[in-house]
Design a protein around this motif. Sequence first.
Motif, PDB file in Angstrom:
ATOM      1  N   PHE A   1     -19.597  -8.654 -39.304  1.00 36.17           N
ATOM      2  CA  PHE A   1     -20.937  -8.179 -39.650  1.00 36.17           C
ATOM      3  C   PHE A   1     -20.943  -7.055 -40.681  1.00 36.17           C
ATOM      4  CE2 PHE A   1     -21.539  -9.824 -35.261  1.00 36.17           C
ATOM      5  CZ  PHE A   1     -22.478 -10.789 -35.541  1.00 36.17           C
ATOM      6  N   ASP A   2     -19.932  -6.182 -40.615  1.00 35.77           N
ATOM      7  CA  ASP A   2     -19.970  -4.973 -41.446  1.00 35.77           C
ATOM      8  C   ASP A   2     -19.325  -5.164 -42.807  1.00 35.77           C
ATOM      9  OD1 ASP A   2     -20.644  -2.268 -39.536  1.00 35.77           O
ATOM     10  OD2 ASP A   2     -20.103  -4.104 -38.505  1.00 35.77           O
ATOM     11  N   VAL A   3     -18.271  -5.954 -42.877  1.00 36.00           N
ATOM     12  CA  VAL A   3     -17.579  -6.116 -44.158  1.00 36.00           C
ATOM     13  C   VAL A   3     -17.465  -7.573 -44.587  1.00 36.00           C
ATOM     14  CG1 VAL A   3     -16.286  -3.963 -43.928  1.00 36.00           C
ATOM     15  CG2 VAL A   3     -15.306  -6.058 -43.014  1.00 36.00           C
ATOM     16  N   GLN A   4     -18.043  -8.493 -43.795  1.00 37.08           N
ATOM     17  CA  GLN A   4     -18.119  -9.918 -44.141  1.00 37.08           C
ATOM     18  C   GLN A   4     -16.758 -10.505 -44.475  1.00 37.08           C
ATOM     19  OE1 GLN A   4     -21.313 -10.232 -47.083  1.00 37.08           O
ATOM     20  NE2 GLN A   4     -22.781 -10.591 -45.445  1.00 37.08           N
ATOM     21  N   GLN A   5     -15.859 -10.460 -43.490  1.00 33.53           N
ATOM     22  CA  GLN A   5     -14.556 -11.104 -43.574  1.00 33.53           C
ATOM     23  C   GLN A   5     -14.435 -12.078 -42.397  1.00 33.53           C
ATOM     24  OE1 GLN A   5     -11.484  -8.109 -43.754  1.00 33.53           O
ATOM     25  NE2 GLN A   5     -12.265  -7.235 -45.647  1.00 33.53           N
ATOM     26  N   PRO A   6     -15.129 -13.212 -42.471  1.00 32.42           N
ATOM     27  CA  PRO A   6     -15.192 -14.112 -41.311  1.00 32.42           C
ATOM     28  C   PRO A   6     -13.846 -14.683 -40.895  1.00 32.42           C
ATOM     29  CG  PRO A   6     -16.173 -15.136 -43.255  1.00 32.42           C
ATOM     30  CD  PRO A   6     -15.949 -13.701 -43.592  1.00 32.42           C
ATOM     31  N   GLU A   7     -12.959 -14.967 -41.853  1.00 30.01           N
ATOM     32  CA  GLU A   7     -11.665 -15.528 -41.478  1.00 30.01           C
ATOM     33  C   GLU A   7     -10.848 -14.522 -40.681  1.00 30.01           C
ATOM     34  OE1 GLU A   7     -10.856 -18.573 -41.745  1.00 30.01           O
ATOM     35  OE2 GLU A   7     -12.656 -19.134 -42.858  1.00 30.01           O
ATOM     36  N   ARG A   8     -10.897 -13.277 -41.101  1.00 28.28           N
ATOM     37  CA  ARG A   8     -10.168 -12.243 -40.364  1.00 28.28           C
ATOM     38  C   ARG A   8     -10.788 -12.042 -38.990  1.00 28.28           C
ATOM     39  NH1 ARG A   8      -8.725  -6.087 -42.449  1.00 28.28           N
ATOM     40  NH2 ARG A   8      -7.164  -5.659 -40.828  1.00 28.28           N
ATOM     41  N   ALA A   9     -12.110 -12.085 -38.918  1.00 26.76           N
ATOM     42  CA  ALA A   9     -12.785 -11.942 -37.628  1.00 26.76           C
ATOM     43  C   ALA A   9     -12.404 -13.079 -36.691  1.00 26.76           C
ATOM     44  CB  ALA A   9     -14.292 -11.905 -37.828  1.00 26.76           C
ATOM     45  N   ALA A  10     -12.288 -14.288 -37.219  1.00 27.37           N
ATOM     46  CA  ALA A  10     -11.906 -15.428 -36.382  1.00 27.37           C
ATOM     47  C   ALA A  10     -10.552 -15.199 -35.737  1.00 27.37           C
ATOM     48  CB  ALA A  10     -11.893 -16.705 -37.225  1.00 27.37           C
ATOM     49  N   ASP A  11      -9.597 -14.706 -36.515  1.00 25.62           N
ATOM     50  CA  ASP A  11      -8.265 -14.420 -36.006  1.00 25.62           C
ATOM     51  C   ASP A  11      -8.320 -13.319 -34.941  1.00 25.62           C
ATOM     52  OD1 ASP A  11      -5.276 -14.860 -36.481  1.00 25.62           O
ATOM     53  OD2 ASP A  11      -5.433 -12.694 -36.692  1.00 25.62           O
ATOM     54  N   THR A  12      -9.090 -12.286 -35.195  1.00 24.44           N
ATOM     55  CA  THR A  12      -9.199 -11.172 -34.255  1.00 24.44           C
ATOM     56  C   THR A  12      -9.847 -11.615 -32.950  1.00 24.44           C
ATOM     57  OG1 THR A  12      -9.353  -9.591 -36.080  1.00 24.44           O
ATOM     58  CG2 THR A  12     -10.148  -8.855 -33.942  1.00 24.44           C
ATOM     59  N   TRP A  13     -10.862 -12.458 -33.031  1.00 26.98           N
ATOM     60  CA  TRP A  13     -11.542 -12.904 -31.811  1.00 26.98           C
ATOM     61  C   TRP A  13     -10.676 -13.832 -30.973  1.00 26.98           C
ATOM     62  CZ3 TRP A  13     -16.694 -13.502 -34.889  1.00 26.98           C
ATOM     63  CH2 TRP A  13     -17.379 -12.264 -34.887  1.00 26.98           C
ATOM     64  N   VAL A  14      -9.739 -14.543 -31.601  1.00 27.62           N
ATOM     65  CA  VAL A  14      -8.773 -15.299 -30.801  1.00 27.62           C
ATOM     66  C   VAL A  14      -7.955 -14.343 -29.934  1.00 27.62           C
ATOM     67  CG1 VAL A  14      -6.659 -16.688 -30.887  1.00 27.62           C
ATOM     68  CG2 VAL A  14      -8.615 -17.292 -32.325  1.00 27.62           C
ATOM     69  N   ARG A  15      -7.533 -13.240 -30.508  1.00 32.62           N
ATOM     70  CA  ARG A  15      -6.757 -12.252 -29.746  1.00 32.62           C
ATOM     71  C   ARG A  15      -7.615 -11.597 -28.664  1.00 32.62           C
ATOM     72  NH1 ARG A  15      -2.136 -12.220 -32.384  1.00 32.62           N
ATOM     73  NH2 ARG A  15      -2.206 -12.929 -34.544  1.00 32.62           N
ATOM     74  N   ALA A  16      -8.898 -11.414 -28.966  1.00 33.83           N
ATOM     75  CA  ALA A  16      -9.800 -10.897 -27.940  1.00 33.83           C
ATOM     76  C   ALA A  16      -9.892 -11.865 -26.767  1.00 33.83           C
ATOM     77  CB  ALA A  16     -11.187 -10.658 -28.542  1.00 33.83           C
ATOM     78  N   LEU A  17      -9.981 -13.156 -27.078  1.00 30.56           N
ATOM     79  CA  LEU A  17     -10.086 -14.157 -26.026  1.00 30.56           C
ATOM     80  C   LEU A  17      -8.798 -14.226 -25.205  1.00 30.56           C
ATOM     81  CD1 LEU A  17     -12.177 -16.199 -25.007  1.00 30.56           C
ATOM     82  CD2 LEU A  17     -11.088 -17.924 -26.450  1.00 30.56           C
ATOM     83  N   GLN A  18      -7.673 -14.056 -25.865  1.00 33.82           N
ATOM     84  CA  GLN A  18      -6.407 -14.034 -25.137  1.00 33.82           C
ATOM     85  C   GLN A  18      -6.360 -12.854 -24.163  1.00 33.82           C
ATOM     86  OE1 GLN A  18      -3.811 -14.029 -28.563  1.00 33.82           O
ATOM     87  NE2 GLN A  18      -3.229 -16.162 -28.234  1.00 33.82           N
ATOM     88  N   ALA A  19      -6.806 -11.699 -24.606  1.00 36.15           N
ATOM     89  CA  ALA A  19      -6.811 -10.524 -23.732  1.00 36.15           C
ATOM     90  C   ALA A  19      -7.791 -10.709 -22.574  1.00 36.15           C
ATOM     91  CB  ALA A  19      -7.167  -9.270 -24.534  1.00 36.15           C
ATOM     92  N   ALA A  20      -8.956 -11.310 -22.856  1.00 34.19           N
ATOM     93  CA  ALA A  20      -9.909 -11.575 -21.782  1.00 34.19           C
ATOM     94  C   ALA A  20      -9.325 -12.543 -20.767  1.00 34.19           C
ATOM     95  CB  ALA A  20     -11.212 -12.130 -22.361  1.00 34.19           C
ATOM     96  N   GLY A  21      -8.504 -13.496 -21.245  1.00 38.15           N
ATOM     97  CA  GLY A  21      -7.830 -14.402 -20.333  1.00 38.15           C
ATOM     98  C   GLY A  21      -6.824 -13.680 -19.458  1.00 38.15           C
ATOM     99  N   GLU A  22      -6.094 -12.733 -20.053  1.00 34.79           N
ATOM    100  CA  GLU A  22      -5.150 -11.928 -19.267  1.00 34.79           C
ATOM    101  C   GLU A  22      -5.897 -11.137 -18.189  1.00 34.79           C
ATOM    102  OE1 GLU A  22      -1.767 -11.393 -19.383  1.00 34.79           O
ATOM    103  OE2 GLU A  22      -1.534 -13.044 -20.813  1.00 34.79           O
ATOM    104  N   ALA A  23      -7.097 -10.671 -18.513  1.00 33.80           N
ATOM    105  CA  ALA A  23      -7.900  -9.913 -17.560  1.00 33.80           C
ATOM    106  C   ALA A  23      -8.660 -10.824 -16.600  1.00 33.80           C
ATOM    107  CB  ALA A  23      -8.893  -9.026 -18.305  1.00 33.80           C
ATOM    108  N   ASP A  24      -8.696 -12.115 -16.904  1.00 31.32           N
ATOM    109  CA  ASP A  24      -9.479 -13.087 -16.130  1.00 31.32           C
ATOM    110  C   ASP A  24     -10.931 -12.617 -16.033  1.00 31.32           C
ATOM    111  OD1 ASP A  24      -9.986 -15.398 -14.731  1.00 31.32           O
ATOM    112  OD2 ASP A  24      -9.365 -14.589 -12.786  1.00 31.32           O
TER     113      ASP A  24
END
Length: 406
Positions: free
Chosen positions: A172-195
Motif C-alpha cells: 500500500f505504501d510503496v507499491q511493490q506487490p511482488e515483494r509484498a506477495a513474498d512477505t505475506w507467504v512468510r507471514a502465513l508460514q508464521a501464522a501456521g507455526e502459531a496455529d
Amino acid sequence: MPKPGNTKLVAARVAAGYRSQEALAAALDVTVRQVGRWESANPPWPQPVHQERLTRLLGQSLTDLGFTPPTGRVETSAPRPGHLAAPRGTGSVPSQGRPGIHPAAVADHYTSAVIAHRGLYWTVAPSALHPSVLAHAGLGHVLLQETAGATRQRIATALAETYLLAGRIEFFDVQQPERAADTWVRALQAAGEADDPLLGSAILAHTAFIPGWRQQHDEAAERMTAARTYARRGPASALHLAWLDAVEAECETRCGNTRTALHLLRHAETLLADGTGPGAPEWLNWFSPARLAAFKGNTELMAGLLPQARDTLLGALDSIPSGEDKQKSVILGDLAAVEAAAKRPEEACAYALRALAQLRDTWYATGMERVREVRRALMPWQHEPCVRDLDDQLYGWETTVSALVR
C-alpha cells in the motif's frame, strides 16, 4: 488440538493459489497421495525430479518449504530465477532449534515492539519504518529457535503480524506487490507455526488484493474463499467478517463487478450494525465503520452513482479518526474523482490539492495514485487555471522527487 503437519508447504501452496492438494498435484504432475506425504508432519525428502518442480512452482527453497535434507545430503534446488529473495536478515520460519533458552517473558518483550510498530505505521514514513519492521522479523526468527511451547507460539504469532505489517507497507505504501506477495507467504508460514487461523485469514485476504488490483478475478476469488475458510475456524468477529466483505468488494469493483461489490458492502454494514459475537483481535486496527464507508464510496464512484458516492465519502472523511492521515488522502482523492466525473473541475482540483497537502505530511502511494487518476480525468480541462495550479503542486520539486525516491 494436534500440531498441524508441514505448515510451511501448506502456506506456500495456498499463497501460490493452489487451494487444494489436488490442484498442486496436477500442477506438479504427481499423485495427491504424494502431496499429502509432503504436507505431513514428517515429510520425506523429494526425489530430484520433484525438487526442481517444487521450488520453481512455489518460489522457495526446499528447506523453506519445510523439508529436511537427509543426513549427508545438501539441497541443490533453488527457487525459480527472478524470484524475490527473503527480506534481508531473515529467512523462512525455522524449525525449532535450541528450545527453552529464554523465559516466557521474552514473548511479552517481543510482542511489545510489534504493538509499537502497529501504532507507528499510521504516521511514520514507510522508508523509516520498513527497515525496523524487517529487523524485528529477523529477531523473531532467532527467538523461534530458542523458545518452546506456549512462548514459541506467542513469538510465532507476533512474527506473523510483523510480516503482515511489512507486506502492508510494501503493497500500500510503496507499491511493490511482488515483494509484498513474498512477505505475506512468510507471514502465513508464521501464522501456521502459531496455529492462528484468524491471522491466517487476514494474511490470505491481503494476498487477494494483488490479483484483485490486476483484475484477475478468479485468483482473487480463490484467495478470498481461503480467507473465509480460515475465518470460520476462528471464530471471527463481526469486524473481521465485515473487513473480508470489504476486501472482496474492492476486488470485485476493480474487476468491474460493482453490483456484486455493493451487495457485499451492504452485508458488511449489516454485520457491523449487529455487533454481536466475539471481539476483534487488537491487531485488526486497519478497519472501522469509517473505512467501510471509504470502501463503499469508491465503489459507488466506480458504479457512476456520483451523488451517493459524494455523500458517503464526505461522511467517511468526517468520521475517520484523527491520526489516520493515510486514509484521508485516499478519501480526498476519491472525492476529487467524484467531482471530476461530475464535470466540476474546480471542486475536483480543490480536493486533489488537499490530498497532496496530506501526502506531503504522510506519504502513501495508494493516495498518490488516486491523485494521479484524478489528474488524468481532468485532461479535458488541462488549460484551466485550477488544473494548472494542481500541476504546479503535483509536479513541484518536492513532490516529484519524493514520488521518484519512494
